[in-house]
Design an enzyme around this catalytic site. Structure first.
Site, mmCIF file in Angstrom:
data_model
loop_
_atom_site.group_PDB
_atom_site.id
_atom_site.type_symbol
_atom_site.label_atom_id
_atom_site.label_comp_id
_atom_site.label_asym_id
_atom_site.label_seq_id
_atom_site.Cartn_x
_atom_site.Cartn_y
_atom_site.Cartn_z
ATOM 1 N N TYR A 155 -5.536 -104.385 -31.015
ATOM 2 C CA TYR A 155 -6.037 -104.652 -32.369
ATOM 3 C C TYR A 155 -5.660 -103.534 -33.335
ATOM 4 O O TYR A 155 -5.172 -103.786 -34.448
ATOM 5 C CB TYR A 155 -7.549 -104.821 -32.296
ATOM 6 C CG TYR A 155 -8.245 -105.091 -33.602
ATOM 7 C CD1 TYR A 155 -8.214 -106.350 -34.186
ATOM 8 C CD2 TYR A 155 -8.982 -104.088 -34.237
ATOM 9 C CE1 TYR A 155 -8.880 -106.596 -35.380
ATOM 10 C CE2 TYR A 155 -9.658 -104.329 -35.422
ATOM 11 C CZ TYR A 155 -9.603 -105.583 -35.995
ATOM 12 O OH TYR A 155 -10.262 -105.827 -37.170
ATOM 13 N N LYS A 159 -3.223 -103.921 -36.579
ATOM 14 C CA LYS A 159 -3.739 -103.670 -37.923
ATOM 15 C C LYS A 159 -2.995 -102.525 -38.615
ATOM 16 O O LYS A 159 -2.824 -102.542 -39.838
ATOM 17 C CB LYS A 159 -5.239 -103.373 -37.854
ATOM 18 C CG LYS A 159 -6.092 -104.590 -37.501
ATOM 19 C CD LYS A 159 -5.890 -105.732 -38.482
ATOM 20 C CE LYS A 159 -6.932 -106.817 -38.322
ATOM 21 N NZ LYS A 159 -6.709 -107.967 -39.243
#
Length: 303
Positions: A155, A159
């Site tokens: 993640y 991001k």
């Protein structure tokens, strides 16, 4: 904030932050294409917009591949005549520490967040350039992408990549009048409810309807999903025409501009740096004040 005559696609907008973005854009006058992987969730989201007097339609698709991106763009154009705003919000979590993270855990998150942002933005950019009237790409990042976060290799990497893409695309699409920005939201969601220090305050707020404590809204920048939506609406509007290539944080009562990575300390050695020279100079030189890493732990004020 007037968005009449504009059409927006919001990926992952069946619930949570994505739904708040879609509802806010519709309330400001935009026609909205809602997207999620569950038909019932999409139908409910569309109904929440149309029952309030807005215009919306839905596309059931998992973002990541080019076909899903094409469907979203085509639906916007076929239903409402144009595509003016894309909000890349869709995402999933597969949290594991590094030594327990599987290939599938990594690939699934990167596919939805990073590849999904890429394929949708590419399809939108093609259409916006053809229209010749500019546009807005709004990419949703996270504090984890700026600072790293325990258990979120996949993640955080995705991001961080999204912010890098925003800065790159801002350069590439500027001449076409297309702005590109990354939003870094913090809000009370199903994910933040799992953080032990936040959970009781969020639960009490949902149970009683009382606002979150002032220290949460300001010090931690944690509020409702609706608190985040105003920034997305602003970035979708004509008033943000000069704002591009930025990473902007929002949550609770807090609005922040994140800095670009930059050199913090520099040293020079004639002829270059050997390993021994670096070891000798590190602690009192460029390494004297190392950067922190990870999202800082919340600090609950003493009663």
């Amino acid at each position: 904030m007037a968005l009449q005559g504009k059409t927006a696609v919001v990926t992952g907008s069946g619930r949570g932050l994505g739904l708040a973005y879609a509802q806010a854009l519709a309330a400001a006058g935009a026609a909205v294409v809602v997207n999620d992987t569950d038909q019932a969730v999409v139908d409910a989201a569309v109904a929440s917009i149309t029952s309030a007097g807005g215009r919306a339609t839905g596309v059931v698709a998992a973002v990541g591949d080019s076909e899903a991106a094409r469907r979203l763009v085509d639906t916007a154009v076929e239903e409402f005549g144009s595509l003016d705003v894309l909000v890349c919000n869709a995402g999933i979590l597969r949290d594991r520490v590094l030594w327990k993270m599987t290939d599938d855990d990594f690939d699934a998150v990167v596919r939805v967040h990073l590849r999904g942002t890429f394929t949708c933005a590419r399809a939108a950019a093609v259409r916006m350039r053809q229209q010749g009237t500019g546009g807005r790409l709004i990419l949703i990042s996270s504090p984890a992408g700026q600072r790293g976060n325990f258990g979120q290799t996949n993640y955080a990497a995705a991001k961080a990549g999204i912010v890098a893409m925003a800065r790159t695309w801002a350069m590439e699409l500027g001449r076409a009048g297309i702005t590109v920005n990354a939003v870094i939201p913090v809000a009370a969601t199903e994910m933040t409810k799992t953080i032990p220090v936040f959970a009781p305050f969020i639960e009490e707020s949902e149970r009683t309807g009382k606002p979150l404590p002032d220290w949460l809204r300001k010090d931690e920048g944690l509020g409702t999903v609706e608190d985040v939506a105003g920034l997305v609406t602003f970035l979708a509007s004509d008033l943000s025409a000069e704002v591009t290539g930025q990473a902007i944080g929002v949550g609770g009562d807090r609005l922040a501009l994140w800095a670009h990575p930059k050199e913090k300390a520099v040293a020079f050695a004639d002829g270059g740096w050997s390993a021994d020279a670096i070891a000798s100079a590190w602690a009192d030189g460029v390494g004297a004040e190392p950067e922190s890493y990870g999202i800082p732990a919340p600090r609950v004020p003493e009663a």
